[in-house]
Design a protein around this motif. Structure first.
Motif, mmCIF file in Angstrom:
data_model
loop_
_atom_site.group_PDB
_atom_site.id
_atom_site.type_symbol
_atom_site.label_atom_id
_atom_site.label_comp_id
_atom_site.label_asym_id
_atom_site.label_seq_id
_atom_site.Cartn_x
_atom_site.Cartn_y
_atom_site.Cartn_z
ATOM 1 N N GLN A 92 -51.798 -9.252 36.164
ATOM 2 C CA GLN A 92 -52.934 -7.993 36.503
ATOM 3 C C GLN A 92 -51.342 -6.673 36.749
ATOM 4 O OE1 GLN A 92 -55.826 -7.526 35.571
ATOM 5 N NE2 GLN A 92 -55.952 -4.816 36.143
ATOM 6 N N MET A 93 -51.527 -5.970 35.750
ATOM 7 C CA MET A 93 -50.620 -4.606 36.249
ATOM 8 C C MET A 93 -51.244 -3.342 36.594
ATOM 9 S SD MET A 93 -48.150 -5.083 33.392
ATOM 10 C CE MET A 93 -49.372 -5.282 31.564
ATOM 11 N N ASN A 94 -51.564 -2.821 38.148
ATOM 12 C CA ASN A 94 -51.907 -1.877 38.265
ATOM 13 C C ASN A 94 -51.118 -0.773 38.712
ATOM 14 O OD1 ASN A 94 -54.216 -2.960 37.941
ATOM 15 N ND2 ASN A 94 -54.253 -3.632 40.317
ATOM 16 N N SER A 95 -51.571 0.889 38.277
ATOM 17 C CA SER A 95 -50.591 1.839 38.735
ATOM 18 C C SER A 95 -49.545 1.866 38.083
ATOM 19 C CB SER A 95 -49.906 1.943 40.172
ATOM 20 O OG SER A 95 -51.564 1.786 41.379
ATOM 21 N N SER A 111 -44.611 5.799 33.500
ATOM 22 C CA SER A 111 -44.360 5.322 31.821
ATOM 23 C C SER A 111 -42.606 4.508 32.027
ATOM 24 C CB SER A 111 -43.772 6.600 31.983
ATOM 25 O OG SER A 111 -43.234 7.515 32.393
ATOM 26 N N GLY A 112 -42.538 4.422 33.055
ATOM 27 C CA GLY A 112 -41.337 3.410 33.173
ATOM 28 C C GLY A 112 -41.356 2.064 33.175
ATOM 29 N N ASP A 113 -43.345 1.333 32.550
ATOM 30 C CA ASP A 113 -43.350 0.167 32.690
ATOM 31 C C ASP A 113 -43.389 0.033 31.039
ATOM 32 O OD1 ASP A 113 -46.213 0.618 35.503
ATOM 33 O OD2 ASP A 113 -43.263 -0.488 35.571
ATOM 34 N N THR A 114 -43.639 0.923 30.414
ATOM 35 C CA THR A 114 -43.757 0.749 29.270
ATOM 36 C C THR A 114 -42.199 -0.225 28.766
ATOM 37 O OG1 THR A 114 -44.286 3.341 28.198
ATOM 38 C CG2 THR A 114 -43.120 1.994 26.358
ATOM 39 N N ALA A 115 -42.544 -1.163 27.511
ATOM 40 C CA ALA A 115 -41.132 -2.516 27.063
ATOM 41 C C ALA A 115 -42.668 -2.776 26.422
ATOM 42 C CB ALA A 115 -41.411 -2.896 28.427
ATOM 43 N N VAL A 116 -41.858 -4.055 26.044
ATOM 44 C CA VAL A 116 -42.468 -5.429 24.911
ATOM 45 C C VAL A 116 -42.792 -6.752 26.231
ATOM 46 C CG1 VAL A 116 -41.947 -7.118 24.379
ATOM 47 C CG2 VAL A 116 -41.514 -5.275 22.919
ATOM 48 N N TYR A 117 -43.415 -6.951 26.876
ATOM 49 C CA TYR A 117 -42.920 -8.547 27.692
ATOM 50 C C TYR A 117 -43.827 -9.092 27.302
ATOM 51 C CZ TYR A 117 -44.653 -4.309 30.970
ATOM 52 O OH TYR A 117 -43.945 -2.975 32.049
ATOM 53 N N TYR A 118 -42.664 -10.285 27.744
ATOM 54 C CA TYR A 118 -42.146 -11.595 26.950
ATOM 55 C C TYR A 118 -42.598 -12.359 27.981
ATOM 56 C CZ TYR A 118 -39.233 -9.775 23.358
ATOM 57 O OH TYR A 118 -39.002 -8.810 22.295
ATOM 58 N N CYS A 119 -43.689 -13.408 27.299
ATOM 59 C CA CYS A 119 -44.250 -14.361 28.824
ATOM 60 C C CYS A 119 -43.015 -15.775 28.313
ATOM 61 C CB CYS A 119 -45.656 -15.180 27.455
ATOM 62 S SG CYS A 119 -46.102 -16.747 29.109
ATOM 63 N N TYR A 120 -42.600 -15.941 29.830
ATOM 64 C CA TYR A 120 -41.081 -17.684 30.454
ATOM 65 C C TYR A 120 -41.508 -18.783 30.313
ATOM 66 C CZ TYR A 120 -37.831 -19.624 32.327
ATOM 67 O OH TYR A 120 -36.687 -20.396 32.848
ATOM 68 N N GLY A 145 -43.904 -12.004 22.699
ATOM 69 C CA GLY A 145 -43.959 -10.351 22.618
ATOM 70 C C GLY A 145 -45.117 -9.335 22.864
ATOM 71 N N THR A 146 -45.488 -8.418 23.953
ATOM 72 C CA THR A 146 -46.623 -7.853 23.339
ATOM 73 C C THR A 146 -46.857 -6.487 23.850
ATOM 74 O OG1 THR A 146 -49.612 -8.113 24.372
ATOM 75 C CG2 THR A 146 -47.804 -8.499 25.542
ATOM 76 N N GLN A 147 -46.875 -5.452 23.435
ATOM 77 C CA GLN A 147 -46.623 -4.297 23.468
ATOM 78 C C GLN A 147 -47.125 -3.378 24.367
ATOM 79 O OE1 GLN A 147 -43.380 -1.692 22.506
ATOM 80 N NE2 GLN A 147 -43.857 -0.754 24.385
ATOM 81 N N VAL A 148 -46.404 -2.904 25.584
ATOM 82 C CA VAL A 148 -47.438 -2.235 26.884
ATOM 83 C C VAL A 148 -47.176 -0.744 26.947
ATOM 84 C CG1 VAL A 148 -47.352 -1.856 29.223
ATOM 85 C CG2 VAL A 148 -47.802 -4.204 28.304
ATOM 86 N N THR A 149 -47.385 0.024 26.500
ATOM 87 C CA THR A 149 -46.955 1.254 26.755
ATOM 88 C C THR A 149 -48.119 1.842 27.504
ATOM 89 O OG1 THR A 149 -47.013 1.509 24.418
ATOM 90 C CG2 THR A 149 -46.731 3.385 25.226
ATOM 91 N N VAL A 150 -47.157 2.767 28.662
ATOM 92 C CA VAL A 150 -47.894 3.310 28.904
ATOM 93 C C VAL A 150 -47.573 5.078 29.253
ATOM 94 C CG1 VAL A 150 -47.965 4.029 31.733
ATOM 95 C CG2 VAL A 150 -47.394 1.782 31.341
ATOM 96 N N SER A 151 -48.878 5.680 28.326
ATOM 97 C CA SER A 151 -48.227 7.216 27.809
ATOM 98 C C SER A 151 -49.587 8.431 28.206
ATOM 99 C CB SER A 151 -47.557 7.380 26.927
ATOM 100 O OG SER A 151 -47.451 8.940 26.349
ATOM 101 N N SER A 152 -49.408 9.176 28.377
ATOM 102 C CA SER A 152 -50.699 10.697 28.371
ATOM 103 C C SER A 152 -50.947 10.926 26.858
ATOM 104 C CB SER A 152 -50.919 11.242 29.146
ATOM 105 O OG SER A 152 -49.413 12.357 29.165
ATOM 106 N N GLY A 204 -51.171 -3.105 24.887
ATOM 107 C CA GLY A 204 -51.623 -1.853 24.792
ATOM 108 C C GLY A 204 -50.638 -0.347 24.952
ATOM 109 N N LEU A 205 -51.752 0.109 24.894
ATOM 110 C CA LEU A 205 -51.697 1.348 25.332
ATOM 111 C C LEU A 205 -52.776 2.217 26.508
ATOM 112 C CD1 LEU A 205 -50.575 4.635 25.241
ATOM 113 C CD2 LEU A 205 -52.339 5.152 23.325
ATOM 114 N N VAL A 206 -52.177 2.533 27.606
ATOM 115 C CA VAL A 206 -53.163 2.474 28.513
ATOM 116 C C VAL A 206 -52.470 4.438 29.174
ATOM 117 C CG1 VAL A 206 -51.407 1.446 30.755
ATOM 118 C CG2 VAL A 206 -53.814 1.912 31.174
ATOM 119 N N LEU A 207 -53.195 5.045 29.448
ATOM 120 C CA LEU A 207 -52.529 6.133 31.205
ATOM 121 C C LEU A 207 -52.081 6.048 31.405
ATOM 122 C CD1 LEU A 207 -56.135 8.752 30.677
ATOM 123 C CD2 LEU A 207 -54.068 8.447 28.969
ATOM 124 N N PRO A 208 -51.210 7.034 32.684
ATOM 125 C CA PRO A 208 -50.351 6.778 33.725
ATOM 126 C C PRO A 208 -50.977 6.353 34.961
ATOM 127 C CG PRO A 208 -49.284 7.717 32.599
ATOM 128 C CD PRO A 208 -50.394 7.716 31.537
#
Length: 117
Positions: free
Chosen positions: A81-84, A87-96, A110-117, A10-14
């Motif tokens: 679990q992704m903390n802190s 914006s550079g973490d923005t990507a599609v995350y794939y389970c392996y 794949g699931t989209q992770v967007t870090v943006s204000s 999903g979308l999350v703030l920096p």
């Protein structure tokens, strides 16, 4: 047939946090290694974190101290679990996943992770 299903993007703030989960199903035994890779636009897929059936963990340098991978014991399910987040973490995350008795390795959709204000 092996299926890996991710959830939690999903979308999350920096500076914010987000959790991902991945459940494997199908004709499989327990996993040997499961984990997460990311792919940013125009870039190659790269490792985020892996966990083995013995509980060993491996992290990309860029996420050490911020991300934690864990597993559901007795299940072919892993979490990230992704903390802190940055914006550079923005990507599609794939389970392996790769599984005992199966010579192939498998990917989720794949699931989209967007870090943006």
């Amino acid at each position: 047939q092996v299926r890996l299903v991710e959830s939690g993007g999903g979308l999350v703030l920096p500076g914010g946090s987000l959790g991902l989960s991945c459940e494997a199903s199908g004709s499989i035994f327990s996993f040997n290694t499961m984990g997460w890779y990311l792919q940013a636009p125009g870039k190659q897929r790269e490792l985020v974190a892996l966990i083995t059936s013995a509980g060993s963990r491996e992290y990309a340098d860029s996420v050490k101290g911020r991300f934690t991978i864990s597993r559901e014991y007795g299940e072919n399910t892993v979490y990230l679990q992704m903390n802190s987040l940055k914006s550079g973490d923005t990507a599609v995350y794939y389970c392996y996943g790769d599984f005992f008795g199966d010579e192939n390795y498998h990917w989720g959709q794949g699931t989209q992770v967007t870090v943006s204000s």
